[in-house]
Design a protein around this motif. Structure first.
Motif, PDB file in Angstrom:
ATOM      1  N   LEU A 105       0.889  -1.217   0.002  1.00  0.00           N
ATOM      2  CA  LEU A 105       0.079   0.021   0.005  1.00  0.00           C
ATOM      3  C   LEU A 105       0.921   1.283   0.008  1.00  0.00           C
ATOM      4  O   LEU A 105       0.488   2.233  -0.840  1.00  0.00           O
ATOM      5  CB  LEU A 105      -0.905   0.062   1.297  1.00  0.00           C
ATOM      6  CG  LEU A 105      -2.046  -1.030   1.113  1.00  0.00           C
ATOM      7  CD1 LEU A 105      -2.523  -1.203   2.575  1.00  0.00           C
ATOM      8  CD2 LEU A 105      -3.144  -0.703   0.065  1.00  0.00           C
ATOM      9  N   ALA A 106       2.073   1.174   1.033  1.00  0.00           N
ATOM     10  CA  ALA A 106       2.803   2.578   0.869  1.00  0.00           C
ATOM     11  C   ALA A 106       3.541   2.774  -0.218  1.00  0.00           C
ATOM     12  O   ALA A 106       3.764   3.734  -0.651  1.00  0.00           O
ATOM     13  CB  ALA A 106       3.690   2.179   2.248  1.00  0.00           C
ATOM     14  N   GLY A 107       4.252   1.446  -0.706  1.00  0.00           N
ATOM     15  CA  GLY A 107       5.171   1.580  -2.144  1.00  0.00           C
ATOM     16  C   GLY A 107       4.324   2.081  -3.010  1.00  0.00           C
ATOM     17  O   GLY A 107       4.964   2.898  -3.935  1.00  0.00           O
ATOM     18  N   ASP A 108       2.825   1.605  -3.287  1.00  0.00           N
ATOM     19  CA  ASP A 108       2.465   1.858  -4.662  1.00  0.00           C
ATOM     20  C   ASP A 108       2.016   3.528  -4.315  1.00  0.00           C
ATOM     21  O   ASP A 108       1.902   4.089  -5.457  1.00  0.00           O
ATOM     22  CB  ASP A 108       0.966   1.406  -4.356  1.00  0.00           C
ATOM     23  CG  ASP A 108       0.976  -0.294  -4.957  1.00  0.00           C
ATOM     24  OD1 ASP A 108       2.359  -0.531  -5.311  1.00  0.00           O
ATOM     25  OD2 ASP A 108       0.314  -0.880  -4.852  1.00  0.00           O
ATOM     26  N   ARG A 109       2.014   4.131  -3.152  1.00  0.00           N
ATOM     27  CA  ARG A 109       1.880   5.480  -3.212  1.00  0.00           C
ATOM     28  C   ARG A 109       3.179   6.440  -2.889  1.00  0.00           C
ATOM     29  O   ARG A 109       2.986   7.594  -2.776  1.00  0.00           O
ATOM     30  CB  ARG A 109       0.611   5.771  -2.249  1.00  0.00           C
ATOM     31  CG  ARG A 109      -0.512   5.172  -2.083  1.00  0.00           C
ATOM     32  CD  ARG A 109      -1.487   5.031  -1.125  1.00  0.00           C
ATOM     33  NE  ARG A 109      -2.838   4.951  -1.283  1.00  0.00           N
ATOM     34  CZ  ARG A 109      -3.325   3.731  -1.400  1.00  0.00           C
ATOM     35  NH1 ARG A 109      -2.479   2.434  -1.081  1.00  0.00           N
ATOM     36  NH2 ARG A 109      -4.438   3.378  -1.470  1.00  0.00           N
ATOM     37  N   GLY A 110       4.112   5.706  -2.663  1.00  0.00           N
ATOM     38  CA  GLY A 110       5.466   6.480  -2.675  1.00  0.00           C
ATOM     39  C   GLY A 110       5.451   7.149  -1.132  1.00  0.00           C
ATOM     40  O   GLY A 110       5.760   8.258  -0.693  1.00  0.00           O
ATOM     41  N   ALA A 111       4.606   6.347  -0.118  1.00  0.00           N
ATOM     42  CA  ALA A 111       4.442   6.872   1.199  1.00  0.00           C
ATOM     43  C   ALA A 111       5.391   6.717   2.264  1.00  0.00           C
ATOM     44  O   ALA A 111       6.350   5.969   1.909  1.00  0.00           O
ATOM     45  CB  ALA A 111       3.110   6.502   1.698  1.00  0.00           C
ATOM     46  N   ALA A 112       5.350   7.550   3.291  1.00  0.00           N
ATOM     47  CA  ALA A 112       6.347   7.434   4.259  1.00  0.00           C
ATOM     48  C   ALA A 112       5.675   7.147   5.815  1.00  0.00           C
ATOM     49  O   ALA A 112       4.454   7.630   5.720  1.00  0.00           O
ATOM     50  CB  ALA A 112       7.255   8.777   4.584  1.00  0.00           C
TER      51      ALA A 112
END
Length: 429
Positions: free
Chosen positions: A104-111
């Motif tokens: 989920l985070a990787g798909d959005r480039g999240a931190a």
């Protein structure tokens, strides 16, 4: 860990189960605090993810999205099954959700945006390949960990802030076997003392002892004190008129004060908050901010970035004393972010506000409680930027409701709180 929302999506990591504020063997109080995790939904924007140790009610999530003008389908909530008194990162892994969160985070480039920066967050960030906001690298976040852990202890706080020029209550550090002797010694000088475990938050674990409590040489109030190796602080118990705090933020441009206010306490435990500072203690505002910025400079020099809080006590003579620091997101950080977000484009851009807790005489569901607020015209009005917000979801017992009240002045907030107590039929305590 910044109050300003980053430009990229975030994984709001509601790790109330952390050894930063309280030792993990204090599992019961940590799990009680974790019930407040739904309030983190107020931070969500499109593309964000919330990792929560407790589920969010669908009615509550719709309510949050309605007030923040966020489409529910654009945010994701990952509920982590209970795993006992272990850090949230470990519970995520034990539930087999680590890869799901990473995807989920990787798909959005999240931190990651953790409630508390601790070792388990650093390890989780490394395993998932995520950054820890607002640090540029995981290594930078790890470099801040030592000072973060130190200043969330009572001993570390006293040893750090006294050289920074802060006024402290008279006190001593000791290990458990020496505690009774230190209590006896300080009671010889002061009428009463407070005994604090080294790592605690919200007043948890504090004991208040007066000379009357030790007649005959018996120390009943110390019976529950923990193991022989723990560090404790014994301090003069001040004649406290107000408990105050200031929340600040360490950024690349310096330390900035965000807001200050008066804490509501019962037997030393946090029960609520009101901002701004009331007139009775407004005279300490400058000194409190000066102390907070000095602490912020010290934190920055040791690699820390993000929000933190400094708590103080105002005695009956109006003198301010430093009490403790919370180097993390606190019980007021998210409510303040919520209030700011809900009022920025309203007719009330500089609101007074409070958070509190009341016990309804009978169990209520979320929709019933909200309907009562709407019928009485107490519910938050986005255009006026005023009203009551049910900011932490329906409580498990249906009775112990957490709320925020937003108004134009302190008096306005107090009047709305009184009306709220009538509308939800709170017990008088």
């Amino acid at each position: 860990m910044t109050t300003a929302h980053p430009s990229r999506p975030i994984v709001v990591f509601a790790n109330f189960l952390s050894d930063l504020a309280v030792d993990l063997d204090e599992g019961q109080i940590l799990m009680e605090w974790a019930q407040q995790a739904p309030r983190k939904a107020w931070l969500l924007r499109p593309g964000d993810v919330l990792v929560s140790p407790v589920p969010l009610g669908p009615e509550f999530l719709r309510y949050v999205c309605d007030l923040t003008r966020t489409t529910p389908e654009t945010v994701t909530v990952v509920t982590v099954p209970p795993a006992g008194a272990v850090p949230l990162a470990r519970a995520v892994e034990e539930a087999g959700l680590g890869e799901h969160v990473r995807t989920l985070a990787g798909d959005r480039g999240a931190a990651l945006l953790p409630t508390a920066l601790d070792a388990s967050v650093i390890a989780f960030a490394r395993r998932t390949g995520l950054a820890v906001h607002p640090y540029p690298t995981v290594e930078a976040a790890e470099d801040a960990l030592k000072m973060t852990m130190l200043l969330n202890t009572k001993a570390g706080f006293r040893e750090t802030v006294e050289p920074l020029g802060m006024r402290l209550p008279a006190g001593r550090l000791c290990r458990r076997p020496a505690t009774e002797g230190v209590v006896r010694e300080l009671l010889g000088e002061y009428g009463s003392v407070v005994v604090k475990p080294d790592r605690s938050a919200g007043g948890h674990g504090m004991r208040f002892i007066s000379r009357d409590d030790v007649r005959g040489g018996v120390f009943p109030a110390l019976d529950a004190i923990g193991g022989p190796e723990g560090i404790w602080v014994v301090e003069e118990c001040l004649d406290v008129a107000e408990s105050v705090s200031i929340q600040l933020e360490v950024t690349p441009s310096g330390t900035h004060a965000l807001f200050s206010g008066a804490m509501r306490t019962a037997h030393g435990s946090f029960t609520g908050y009101a901002s701004p500072l009331p007139p009775s203690c407004a005279h300490v505002a400058d000194e409190l901010e000066e102390w907070g910025k000095a602490l912020g400079r010290h934190l920055a020099a040791h690699g820390y970035a993000g929000p933190f809080g400094l708590d103080g006590l105002v005695d009956a003579h109006g003198v301010l004393y430093a009490n403790e620091s919370n180097i993390r997101r606190t019980a007021t950080t998210t409510p303040h972010a919520m209030v700011t977000r809900l009022t920025t484009d309203s007719a009330n851009p500089h609101p007074a506000w409070s958070v509190g807790k009341g016990w309804a005489q009978r169990s209520l569901g979320f929709e019933e409680a909200l309907a009562r607020l709407q019928a009485s015209r107490l519910a938050f009005d986005p255009e006026r930027g005023e009203g009551v917000v049910l900011y932490a979801d329906a409580p498990l017992d249906g009775r112990s409701w957490r709320y925020a009240v937003v108004g134009t002045t302190t008096e306005d907030v107090e009047a709305r709180e009184a009306a709220l107590a009538d509308v939800l039929a709170f017990e008088r305590r």
